[in-house]
Write a protein that holds these residues in place. Sequence first.
Motif, PDB file in Angstrom:
ATOM      1  N   ALA A 123       0.826  -1.203   0.000  1.00 20.20           N
ATOM      2  CA  ALA A 123       0.000   0.000   0.000  1.00 20.20           C
ATOM      3  C   ALA A 123       0.862   1.255   0.000  1.00 20.20           C
ATOM      4  CB  ALA A 123      -0.919  -0.008   1.216  1.00 20.20           C
ATOM      5  N   ALA A 124       1.928   1.251   0.774  1.00 23.84           N
ATOM      6  CA  ALA A 124       2.839   2.395   0.805  1.00 23.84           C
ATOM      7  C   ALA A 124       3.466   2.621  -0.569  1.00 23.84           C
ATOM      8  CB  ALA A 124       3.913   2.177   1.858  1.00 23.84           C
ATOM      9  N   LEU A 125       3.871   1.546  -1.221  1.00 21.55           N
ATOM     10  CA  LEU A 125       4.448   1.653  -2.558  1.00 21.55           C
ATOM     11  C   LEU A 125       3.455   2.264  -3.540  1.00 21.55           C
ATOM     12  CD1 LEU A 125       6.806   0.976  -4.503  1.00 21.55           C
ATOM     13  CD2 LEU A 125       5.734  -1.266  -4.843  1.00 21.55           C
ATOM     14  N   SER A 126       2.213   1.791  -3.520  1.00 19.73           N
ATOM     15  CA  SER A 126       1.191   2.302  -4.437  1.00 19.73           C
ATOM     16  C   SER A 126       0.914   3.785  -4.211  1.00 19.73           C
ATOM     17  CB  SER A 126      -0.111   1.502  -4.268  1.00 19.73           C
ATOM     18  OG  SER A 126       0.085   0.146  -4.604  1.00 19.73           O
ATOM     19  N   MET A 127       0.864   4.193  -2.952  1.00 13.39           N
ATOM     20  CA  MET A 127       0.583   5.592  -2.646  1.00 13.39           C
ATOM     21  C   MET A 127       1.705   6.519  -3.112  1.00 13.39           C
ATOM     22  SD  MET A 127      -2.329   6.348  -1.303  1.00 13.39           S
ATOM     23  CE  MET A 127      -1.937   7.954  -0.604  1.00 13.39           C
ATOM     24  N   LEU A 128       2.954   6.057  -3.101  1.00 18.25           N
ATOM     25  CA  LEU A 128       4.086   6.919  -3.428  1.00 18.25           C
ATOM     26  C   LEU A 128       4.348   7.005  -4.927  1.00 18.25           C
ATOM     27  CD1 LEU A 128       6.102   8.668  -1.891  1.00 18.25           C
ATOM     28  CD2 LEU A 128       7.691   6.738  -1.908  1.00 18.25           C
ATOM     29  N   VAL A 129       3.863   6.036  -5.685  1.00 13.96           N
ATOM     30  CA  VAL A 129       4.163   5.996  -7.116  1.00 13.96           C
ATOM     31  C   VAL A 129       3.608   7.216  -7.849  1.00 13.96           C
ATOM     32  CG1 VAL A 129       3.551   4.786  -9.250  1.00 13.96           C
ATOM     33  CG2 VAL A 129       4.519   3.521  -7.330  1.00 13.96           C
ATOM     34  N   GLN A 130       2.359   7.614  -7.546  1.00 14.53           N
ATOM     35  CA  GLN A 130       1.743   8.729  -8.274  1.00 14.53           C
ATOM     36  C   GLN A 130       2.527  10.031  -8.122  1.00 14.53           C
ATOM     37  OE1 GLN A 130      -0.894   8.917 -10.439  1.00 14.53           O
ATOM     38  NE2 GLN A 130      -0.828   6.688 -10.441  1.00 14.53           N
ATOM     39  N   PRO A 131       2.803  10.515  -6.906  1.00 15.67           N
ATOM     40  CA  PRO A 131       3.592  11.746  -6.804  1.00 15.67           C
ATOM     41  C   PRO A 131       5.006  11.587  -7.368  1.00 15.67           C
ATOM     42  CG  PRO A 131       3.187  10.800  -4.622  1.00 15.67           C
ATOM     43  CD  PRO A 131       2.309  10.085  -5.585  1.00 15.67           C
ATOM     44  N   TRP A 132       5.599  10.391  -7.266  1.00 13.93           N
ATOM     45  CA  TRP A 132       6.922  10.160  -7.838  1.00 13.93           C
ATOM     46  C   TRP A 132       6.892  10.345  -9.352  1.00 13.93           C
ATOM     47  CZ3 TRP A 132       8.596   5.818 -10.893  1.00 13.93           C
ATOM     48  CH2 TRP A 132       9.970   5.801 -11.146  1.00 13.93           C
ATOM     49  N   LEU A 133       5.866   9.833  -9.998  1.00 11.35           N
ATOM     50  CA  LEU A 133       5.734  10.014 -11.444  1.00 11.35           C
ATOM     51  C   LEU A 133       5.567  11.489 -11.804  1.00 11.35           C
ATOM     52  CD1 LEU A 133       3.367   7.017 -12.321  1.00 11.35           C
ATOM     53  CD2 LEU A 133       5.787   7.235 -12.917  1.00 11.35           C
ATOM     54  N   ILE A 135       0.100   3.527 -15.955  1.00  9.65           N
ATOM     55  CA  ILE A 135       0.732   2.707 -14.909  1.00  9.65           C
ATOM     56  C   ILE A 135      -0.324   2.136 -13.970  1.00  9.65           C
ATOM     57  CG2 ILE A 135       2.140   2.857 -12.808  1.00  9.65           C
ATOM     58  CD1 ILE A 135       3.807   2.509 -15.248  1.00  9.65           C
ATOM     59  N   GLN A 136      -1.305   2.959 -13.584  1.00  9.39           N
ATOM     60  CA  GLN A 136      -2.375   2.468 -12.714  1.00  9.39           C
ATOM     61  C   GLN A 136      -3.163   1.363 -13.393  1.00  9.39           C
ATOM     62  OE1 GLN A 136      -2.993   2.926  -9.600  1.00  9.39           O
ATOM     63  NE2 GLN A 136      -1.271   4.330  -9.363  1.00  9.39           N
ATOM     64  N   THR A 137      -3.461   1.544 -14.666  1.00 11.10           N
ATOM     65  CA  THR A 137      -4.216   0.525 -15.403  1.00 11.10           C
ATOM     66  C   THR A 137      -3.431  -0.779 -15.475  1.00 11.10           C
ATOM     67  OG1 THR A 137      -5.281   2.236 -16.738  1.00 11.10           O
ATOM     68  CG2 THR A 137      -5.340  -0.009 -17.585  1.00 11.10           C
ATOM     69  N   VAL A 138      -2.149  -0.674 -15.819  1.00  9.67           N
ATOM     70  CA  VAL A 138      -1.300  -1.861 -15.917  1.00  9.67           C
ATOM     71  C   VAL A 138      -1.224  -2.582 -14.573  1.00  9.67           C
ATOM     72  CG1 VAL A 138       1.112  -2.586 -16.167  1.00  9.67           C
ATOM     73  CG2 VAL A 138       0.082  -1.087 -17.873  1.00  9.67           C
ATOM     74  N   SER A 139      -1.057  -1.826 -13.498  1.00 12.62           N
ATOM     75  CA  SER A 139      -0.922  -2.436 -12.174  1.00 12.62           C
ATOM     76  C   SER A 139      -2.205  -3.122 -11.742  1.00 12.62           C
ATOM     77  CB  SER A 139      -0.531  -1.369 -11.144  1.00 12.62           C
ATOM     78  OG  SER A 139       0.726  -0.816 -11.439  1.00 12.62           O
ATOM     79  N   LEU A 140      -3.335  -2.453 -11.923  1.00  9.94           N
ATOM     80  CA  LEU A 140      -4.591  -3.015 -11.462  1.00  9.94           C
ATOM     81  C   LEU A 140      -5.041  -4.193 -12.317  1.00  9.94           C
ATOM     82  CD1 LEU A 140      -6.436   0.314 -10.560  1.00  9.94           C
ATOM     83  CD2 LEU A 140      -5.399  -1.329  -9.007  1.00  9.94           C
ATOM     84  N   VAL A 141      -4.881  -4.073 -13.619  1.00  6.49           N
ATOM     85  CA  VAL A 141      -5.220  -5.201 -14.485  1.00  6.49           C
ATOM     86  C   VAL A 141      -4.276  -6.369 -14.217  1.00  6.49           C
ATOM     87  CG1 VAL A 141      -5.319  -5.996 -16.875  1.00  6.49           C
ATOM     88  CG2 VAL A 141      -6.280  -3.775 -16.260  1.00  6.49           C
ATOM     89  N   GLY A 142      -2.992  -6.068 -13.974  1.00  7.71           N
ATOM     90  CA  GLY A 142      -2.040  -7.134 -13.631  1.00  7.71           C
ATOM     91  C   GLY A 142      -2.443  -7.870 -12.369  1.00  7.71           C
ATOM     92  N   SER A 143      -2.916  -7.132 -11.361  1.00  7.59           N
ATOM     93  CA  SER A 143      -3.374  -7.772 -10.126  1.00  7.59           C
ATOM     94  C   SER A 143      -4.596  -8.639 -10.372  1.00  7.59           C
ATOM     95  CB  SER A 143      -3.696  -6.699  -9.082  1.00  7.59           C
ATOM     96  OG  SER A 143      -2.533  -6.015  -8.677  1.00  7.59           O
ATOM     97  N   ALA A 144      -5.508  -8.156 -11.210  1.00 14.17           N
ATOM     98  CA  ALA A 144      -6.699  -8.942 -11.525  1.00 14.17           C
ATOM     99  C   ALA A 144      -6.324 -10.227 -12.257  1.00 14.17           C
ATOM    100  CB  ALA A 144      -7.672  -8.110 -12.359  1.00 14.17           C
ATOM    101  N   VAL A 145      -5.420 -10.116 -13.221  1.00 14.95           N
ATOM    102  CA  VAL A 145      -4.981 -11.302 -13.964  1.00 14.95           C
ATOM    103  C   VAL A 145      -4.238 -12.266 -13.043  1.00 14.95           C
ATOM    104  CG1 VAL A 145      -3.481 -12.110 -15.829  1.00 14.95           C
ATOM    105  CG2 VAL A 145      -4.900 -10.076 -16.156  1.00 14.95           C
TER     106      VAL A 145
END
Length: 419
Positions: free
Chosen positions: A235-245, A258-268
């Motif tokens: 969760a900490a990693l996910s929260m920090l990625v957006q401002p880092w980008l 990136i959000q789409t890739v991450s969330l779809v990857g988790s679903a798959v």
Amino acid sequence: MAKQTSYTGTVPVRPLLAVSLMYGAQGIPAGLAFNALAGVLRHAGVPLTELGWVGLLFLPWALKFLWASLVDNAGKRWGYGPLALCTHMGAVVLCGLMAFVMPAQHFWLMLGGVFSLNTLFATQDILTNACAVSHMRGRYAGLANAVQVIAFLLGMVLGGAGTLLLYNKIGWSGAMLAMAAELMVLWVLLLPLRSCVEPDAPGMAYDRSRLRDLLQQKGFVWAAVVAVTFKFAGAALSMLVQPWLMDNAFSLDFAGTIQTVSLVGSAVGGALLGFPAVRWLGSRRAAFWLVFPSTALLGSVWVVQALGWAMPEVLIGCFSLESFFDGGFYVSIWAMLMNWSSVERPGTDYSVLQCGESLANVLAGFLVAPLASVLGYMPTFFGIWGVGAGLLGVLLLAVKKLATLCCDDQPHSNLHHTL
């Protein structure tokens, strides 16, 4: 412990469909709060120190244990399906109202609206859990949680990456009205399935659900330890990625990608890795083995940045791989906790455990952005990886302690407290 038996009943298709629709709806405001809002606010110039407040938007998911038994009892009295539809419609109306509240000009009012939206769906989630636990506990726990992950994360794609993309093109008002329309479509689809939301647990006692009964259930402490710790670093990693980008000159469109890739990857990963692993190994063994790659891949962002490879193609590949294994691990953990939960409190036990994960999300979101503002991104990413590795031993011990307290083979009707 009672002898385990196999279960050859048919797959509960209609309850699965109802659960998937509700989890999908719940993922939309969660995606807005957890994956989109930080990027939107940072793009608008809000400082990192104030972005920590965004983490508190997940607080309703962490505190729903306070009213889980009340909602469970209300569902027993007035029906779980009608109550689920009412909370859902309230969210549709609220999204329409939020179209007139601009995030940069009315920061606190906007936060209050998103907080209320998540409160409504955290309440509906208690009703959703009652359906899932009573219909799918036992043999179908892996399938139920794979469906949950897929539906919830696809909802997060709409609420997170979808909101970022729409905000970039049609602004905040258009994005909120689109969200209201998405939720309305899901409400219409759920309407004919409302009877499937009602628990179906032979022998389930319709006595009042009480939180204290859960606290006295054997293994509660270890189940709570799993729920609180397994997702904290992720969760900490996910929260920090957006401002880092944003601070590394990537566009909002790429952040949405990136959000789409991450969330779809988790679903798959939940469908192709988590569900088969639970089916073949059982939920406890699946959780044991999948925790290792999930933890190791938490360091992928730090490694890529340290090597100077932070290019779009490499980042997409890293987040795809990390999210794939994380999705499988997520399914195995919640299948195990579902099989531990009691069918006599169908909306309470599982919901309270989910609060542990949400509490970790709130704490991670509240701490990680201010910490990065002091230490910098690289040390913070490395620290997240270290925290994940440190919690690995705790998770393995807790999974071992739960080994005799949940069953992967039996139907729900034979499971409750056969131990």
